[in-house]
Design a protein around this motif. Structure first.
Motif, PDB file in Angstrom:
ATOM      1  N   GLY A  13       1.238  -3.205   0.650  1.00 48.20           N
ATOM      2  CA  GLY A  13       0.486  -4.172   1.433  1.00 48.20           C
ATOM      3  C   GLY A  13      -0.894  -4.442   0.883  1.00 48.20           C
ATOM      4  N   GLN A  14      -1.312  -3.624  -0.081  1.00 52.43           N
ATOM      5  CA  GLN A  14      -2.639  -3.820  -0.658  1.00 52.43           C
ATOM      6  C   GLN A  14      -2.555  -3.959  -2.170  1.00 52.43           C
ATOM      7  OE1 GLN A  14      -5.346  -0.749   0.592  1.00 52.43           O
ATOM      8  NE2 GLN A  14      -4.947  -1.105   2.753  1.00 52.43           N
ATOM      9  N   ALA A  56      -8.333  -5.666  -3.910  1.00 45.07           N
ATOM     10  CA  ALA A  56      -8.241  -7.041  -4.387  1.00 45.07           C
ATOM     11  C   ALA A  56      -7.415  -7.896  -3.440  1.00 45.07           C
ATOM     12  CB  ALA A  56      -7.651  -7.070  -5.787  1.00 45.07           C
ATOM     13  N   GLY A  57      -7.335  -7.480  -2.176  1.00 42.70           N
ATOM     14  CA  GLY A  57      -6.630  -8.295  -1.202  1.00 42.70           C
ATOM     15  C   GLY A  57      -5.355  -7.646  -0.730  1.00 42.70           C
ATOM     16  N   SER A  58      -4.646  -8.375   0.119  1.00 46.35           N
ATOM     17  CA  SER A  58      -3.425  -7.827   0.688  1.00 46.35           C
ATOM     18  C   SER A  58      -2.218  -8.632   0.211  1.00 46.35           C
ATOM     19  CB  SER A  58      -3.503  -7.840   2.211  1.00 46.35           C
ATOM     20  OG  SER A  58      -3.713  -9.165   2.657  1.00 46.35           O
ATOM     21  N   VAL A  93       6.359   2.946  -0.826  1.00 50.63           N
ATOM     22  CA  VAL A  93       5.450   3.929  -0.223  1.00 50.63           C
ATOM     23  C   VAL A  93       4.177   4.013  -1.056  1.00 50.63           C
ATOM     24  CG1 VAL A  93       7.325   5.271   0.781  1.00 50.63           C
ATOM     25  CG2 VAL A  93       6.513   5.837  -1.514  1.00 50.63           C
ATOM     26  N   THR A  94       3.269   4.893  -0.635  1.00 48.31           N
ATOM     27  CA  THR A  94       2.012   5.053  -1.357  1.00 48.31           C
ATOM     28  C   THR A  94       2.242   5.840  -2.649  1.00 48.31           C
ATOM     29  OG1 THR A  94       0.728   4.952   0.668  1.00 48.31           O
ATOM     30  CG2 THR A  94      -0.319   5.990  -1.228  1.00 48.31           C
ATOM     31  N   HIS A  95       1.798   5.259  -3.745  1.00 49.54           N
ATOM     32  CA  HIS A  95       1.837   5.926  -5.047  1.00 49.54           C
ATOM     33  C   HIS A  95       0.407   5.977  -5.567  1.00 49.54           C
ATOM     34  CE1 HIS A  95       6.249   5.435  -5.306  1.00 49.54           C
ATOM     35  NE2 HIS A  95       6.053   4.226  -4.801  1.00 49.54           N
ATOM     36  N   SER A  96       0.257   6.428  -6.805  1.00 47.75           N
ATOM     37  CA  SER A  96      -1.006   6.217  -7.500  1.00 47.75           C
ATOM     38  C   SER A  96      -0.702   5.606  -8.852  1.00 47.75           C
ATOM     39  CB  SER A  96      -1.805   7.515  -7.659  1.00 47.75           C
ATOM     40  OG  SER A  96      -1.523   8.136  -8.899  1.00 47.75           O
ATOM     41  N   GLU A 119     -10.680  -5.684 -22.909  1.00 44.89           N
ATOM     42  CA  GLU A 119     -11.133  -5.385 -21.556  1.00 44.89           C
ATOM     43  C   GLU A 119      -9.971  -5.723 -20.628  1.00 44.89           C
ATOM     44  OE1 GLU A 119     -15.238  -6.572 -20.108  1.00 44.89           O
ATOM     45  OE2 GLU A 119     -13.948  -7.679 -18.734  1.00 44.89           O
ATOM     46  N   VAL A 120      -9.443  -4.699 -20.001  1.00 47.93           N
ATOM     47  CA  VAL A 120      -8.197  -4.856 -19.251  1.00 47.93           C
ATOM     48  C   VAL A 120      -8.439  -4.682 -17.760  1.00 47.93           C
ATOM     49  CG1 VAL A 120      -5.832  -4.018 -18.974  1.00 47.93           C
ATOM     50  CG2 VAL A 120      -6.922  -3.939 -21.224  1.00 47.93           C
ATOM     51  N   THR A 121      -8.021  -5.668 -16.982  1.00 44.34           N
ATOM     52  CA  THR A 121      -8.074  -5.550 -15.527  1.00 44.34           C
ATOM     53  C   THR A 121      -6.658  -5.313 -15.011  1.00 44.34           C
ATOM     54  OG1 THR A 121      -9.982  -7.014 -15.413  1.00 44.34           O
ATOM     55  CG2 THR A 121      -8.767  -6.648 -13.375  1.00 44.34           C
ATOM     56  N   PHE A 122      -6.487  -4.186 -14.350  1.00 40.14           N
ATOM     57  CA  PHE A 122      -5.195  -3.849 -13.764  1.00 40.14           C
ATOM     58  C   PHE A 122      -5.153  -4.303 -12.314  1.00 40.14           C
ATOM     59  CE2 PHE A 122      -5.949  -0.687 -17.067  1.00 40.14           C
ATOM     60  CZ  PHE A 122      -4.734  -0.663 -17.736  1.00 40.14           C
ATOM     61  N   TYR A 123      -4.032  -4.904 -11.943  1.00 44.57           N
ATOM     62  CA  TYR A 123      -3.750  -5.213 -10.542  1.00 44.57           C
ATOM     63  C   TYR A 123      -2.455  -4.479 -10.201  1.00 44.57           C
ATOM     64  CZ  TYR A 123      -7.146  -8.979 -11.011  1.00 44.57           C
ATOM     65  OH  TYR A 123      -8.292  -9.694 -11.235  1.00 44.57           O
ATOM     66  N   VAL A 124      -2.533  -3.632  -9.199  1.00 42.87           N
ATOM     67  CA  VAL A 124      -1.374  -2.792  -8.897  1.00 42.87           C
ATOM     68  C   VAL A 124      -1.065  -2.842  -7.407  1.00 42.87           C
ATOM     69  CG1 VAL A 124      -0.308  -0.539  -9.301  1.00 42.87           C
ATOM     70  CG2 VAL A 124      -2.262  -1.233 -10.693  1.00 42.87           C
TER      71      VAL A 124
END
Ligand code: CUA
Length: 157
Positions: free
Chosen positions: A119-120, A41-43, A101-104, A91-96
């Motif tokens: 960054g993302q 969804a962008g940087s 560092v890199t997580h999940s 209806e849920v849209t997550f933006y994370v």
């Protein structure tokens, strides 16, 4: 004379192989292979998360009807917010995104499982029909507190 021809043939063969490898790798990265980020969804500049229109204030936002947005910042070793509450049938849209560092961002028992890269911005939409509790956890090793990185999503009746 013959040697010359052979050399040329090998040169051409090598070039074809190299181009082939590059094409394979490129196709694997951008083609319909394994998507590392569900939806990009962008940087974002990790240093400007606090001032970002979406992530400056994390949490649930009601868009109207049954549509919700949830903005989440991951960092070692927690999520902000750590507790999310949405009504059943939403209806849920997550933006994370990540601060370090890199997580999940993985919601156990759903298909929400995305890498969160600094960054993302990762985006994914899910329909929650049944009330219940879903654990949120980090699937990417992110340091000594990795196993403590968790949250809770509650779908209320
Ligand atoms: Cu964050 Cu593992």
């Amino acid at each position: 004379m013959n040697i010359h021809t052979y050399e040329k043939a090998w040169l051409v063969a090598a070039m074809v192989l190299i181009v082939g490898f590059i094409a394979t790798i490129t196709y694997g990265a951008v083609g319909p292979g394994i998507a590392m980020i569900d939806d990009d969804a962008g940087s974002i500049d990790p240093n400007e998360i606090s001032d970002h229109e979406r992530f400056g204030e994390t949490g649930v936002e009601h868009l109207g009807g049954n549509e919700y947005e949830v903005n989440v910042v991951a960092q070692a070793w927690s999520y902000s917010p750590s507790e999310i509450e949405v009504p059943a049938g939403s209806e849920v849209t997550f933006y994370v995104t990540s601060r370090d560092v890199t997580h999940s961002f993985t919601v156990v028992g759903t298909n929400v499982n995305t890498m969160v890269v600094p960054g993302q911005i990762s985006e994914m939409t899910v329909q929650f029909d049944e009330p219940g509790e879903y654990g949120i956890l980090c699937n990417e090793y992110c340091g000594e507190g990795h196993h403590t990185m968790e949250g809770l999503l509650t779908v209320v009746p």
